[in-house]
Design an enzyme around this catalytic site. Structure first.
Site, PDB file in Angstrom:
ATOM      1  N   HIS A  60       0.856  -1.189   0.000  1.00 33.44           N
ATOM      2  CA  HIS A  60       0.000   0.000   0.000  1.00 33.44           C
ATOM      3  C   HIS A  60       0.890   1.237   0.000  1.00 33.44           C
ATOM      4  CE1 HIS A  60      -3.996  -1.844   1.534  1.00 33.44           C
ATOM      5  NE2 HIS A  60      -3.246  -2.800   1.030  1.00 33.44           N
ATOM      6  N   GLU A  62       0.837   4.023   1.573  1.00 38.46           N
ATOM      7  CA  GLU A  62       1.202   4.548   2.885  1.00 38.46           C
ATOM      8  C   GLU A  62       2.333   3.735   3.522  1.00 38.46           C
ATOM      9  OE1 GLU A  62      -3.393   4.836   2.600  1.00 38.46           O
ATOM     10  OE2 GLU A  62      -1.796   3.536   1.861  1.00 38.46           O
ATOM     11  N   CYS A  90      -6.760   2.599   4.595  1.00 35.97           N
ATOM     12  CA  CYS A  90      -7.533   1.446   5.048  1.00 35.97           C
ATOM     13  C   CYS A  90      -7.208   1.194   6.523  1.00 35.97           C
ATOM     14  CB  CYS A  90      -7.189   0.220   4.195  1.00 35.97           C
ATOM     15  SG  CYS A  90      -5.512  -0.412   4.472  1.00 35.97           S
ATOM     16  N   CYS A  93      -3.437   0.355   7.095  1.00 39.66           N
ATOM     17  CA  CYS A  93      -2.571   1.534   7.001  1.00 39.66           C
ATOM     18  C   CYS A  93      -2.853   2.524   8.131  1.00 39.66           C
ATOM     19  CB  CYS A  93      -2.736   2.197   5.643  1.00 39.66           C
ATOM     20  SG  CYS A  93      -2.111   1.158   4.291  1.00 39.66           S
TER      21      CYS A  93
END
Length: 158
Positions: A60, A62, A90, A93
Site C-alpha cells: 500500500h 502509505e 484502510c 494503514c
C-alpha cells in the site's frame, strides 16, 4: 495542520500525488499514492500502491512511504510529520500510521468500503488509541474519487 504546511502546499502536493496515481493506475495497480513530509514540509517518504507489481499484500502507498521515511530518518516515530494520500487509509494503514505516531493525516477521498479513519470506522478516535492524530479529508476529493472510479470501471471491463 502542521505549522509549516500551508493550504497551498497541501493542494500542490495533492495535485502531484494525483498525477503520480494516474501513472500508478496505468502500471496496473490501484491508483493511490502517498507522501510523508517532515515538520519543515520536506518530503522524507514517497509511496505508491504496488501490490500487483510486487505481489505483496502490504504494498500500500502509505506503508511504502513509511518504510522509506523510516529508513531515511532512522526512526519509526513520526510525531511531527504529515502524510498526504489520495485515498483515505484502510484499517491496516491507519493502524500503521497510529503505531508510527504520525501527527497529521491528509487524504483526498473517503473510502466507504475499507476506510480506517472515518469511512467505515475511525481508528484515530478509539478510546484505547495510544496516539491521537489530526485527520483532514476531502482535499481534491472529486479528482481522487473520479480517478479511482475510472480505473475500477476500466478494470472491470477487461
Amino acid at each position: 495542520m502542521n505549522n509549516q504546511l500551508s493550504a497551498d502546499s497541501v493542494e500542490w502536493w495533492m495535485a502531484r500525488l494525483l498525477r503520480q496515481a494516474h501513472r500508478t493506475g496505468n502500471d496496473g495497480d490501484v491508483p493511490v499514492t502517498a507522501v510523508i513530509l517532515n515538520q519543515l514540509g520536506h518530503c522524507i517518504g514517497w509511496g505508491r500502491n504496488c501490490r500487483e507489481r510486487t505481489k505483496d499484500p502490504m504494498g500500500h502507498a502509505e506503508l511504502v512511504a513509511l518504510r522509506q521515511a523510516s529508513h531515511l530518518q532512522s526512526s519509526w516515530r513520526f510525531n511531527q510529520c504529515t502524510i498526504i494520500v489520495t485515498l483515505e487509509p484502510c484499517t491496516m494503514c491507519s493502524g500503521a500510521l497510529l503505531q508510527a505516531r504520525m501527527s497529521t493525516v491528509i487524504y483526498g477521498t473517503s473510502d466507504y468500503k475499507r476506510g480506517g479513519l472515518g469511512g467505515t470506522l475511525d481508528l484515530s478516535k478509539q478510546d484505547n488509541a495510544h496516539h491521537k492524530m489530526s485527520i483532514i479529508g476531502g482535499i481534491k476529493s472529486k479528482q481522487s474519487r473520479e480517478l479511482l472510479e475510472t480505473w475500477f470501471r476500466k478494470r472491470r471491463s477487461l
